[in-house]
Design an enzyme around this catalytic site. Sequence first.
Site, PDB file in Angstrom:
ATOM      1  N   SER A  89       0.881  -1.374   0.052  1.00  0.00           N
ATOM      2  CA  SER A  89       0.092  -0.024  -0.116  1.00  0.00           C
ATOM      3  C   SER A  89       0.967   1.320   0.099  1.00  0.00           C
ATOM      4  CB  SER A  89      -0.805  -0.062   1.163  1.00  0.00           C
ATOM      5  OG  SER A  89      -1.927   0.962   1.178  1.00  0.00           O
ATOM      6  N   HIS A 239      -7.199  -6.308   0.318  1.00  0.00           N
ATOM      7  CA  HIS A 239      -5.965  -5.262   0.246  1.00  0.00           C
ATOM      8  C   HIS A 239      -5.178  -5.620   1.308  1.00  0.00           C
ATOM      9  CE1 HIS A 239      -4.040  -1.611  -0.328  1.00  0.00           C
ATOM     10  NE2 HIS A 239      -4.166  -1.351   1.055  1.00  0.00           N
TER      11      HIS A 239
END
Length: 261
Positions: A89, A239
């Site tokens: 991320s 994610h």
Amino acid sequence: MSTLLHFSRTSPQEKRPVVVLLHGLFGDLNNLATIRRHLESEYDVLSVDLPDHGQSPHRDVFTLDGAVECLKATLDHANVAEATLLGHSLGGKIAMRFALNYPDMVNQLFVADIAPVPYSPRHQRVIAGLENVSLSTLSSRKQADEQLSEHINEPGVRQFLLKSLYQTEEGNWAWRFNLTGLKKSYGQISDWEDTDTTYNGKVLFIKGANSDYLQSSHREAISKYFPHAKAHIIDGAGHWLHAEKPQAFNAIVEKNLNKCN
């Protein structure tokens, strides 16, 4: 203020290939502990707290390039001339930017579920939940969880955030990350400044199949900056792919690691 980041390192005395792990927003170096433990028998693994996170210094403004310069200073301090970077991320954005700015220092690059593009705001609920926690009157972690839950429904997200809640020596509650600074800098954290530079080394983008952070529309940007990039999708993962599917994530990283740093 020091530009050096807080980090932990497994085996600096051994002549092993170096792997640098970079966590995401509101996390710390322990977020990638599973892949660290998986690699540390064969690699010199250096885990970093990003600026404004964990035990690293808080800064007035967080920028990607500022974080890159902090990482550069830290690797120089640790006598790391070349390394593989693995970032998740926000850590992936910093890893990409570092590879573009300092390609000779990057042996190869792993980017977990993020693209080199600007993103629209998607952490408003998280920031609102964090600001809803009354640190000055807090009596327990359970109470903090209850206050977070007024904005954040997912227990897993709340537990992730609560890992950064601690008590000072005086008994006061505080966040290890710089909430005020990160909120102020959120536009820059989400952004991606265009550049003409490219990284021509080995790059693997790892996507969680259930995540919308990496999309087919990002292929053009990825190819522009990383012409030799490849991709791998982990089924059943979102994610937080390294935490949701750790065995699959570890296996794909290990399979693609170039040991010839």
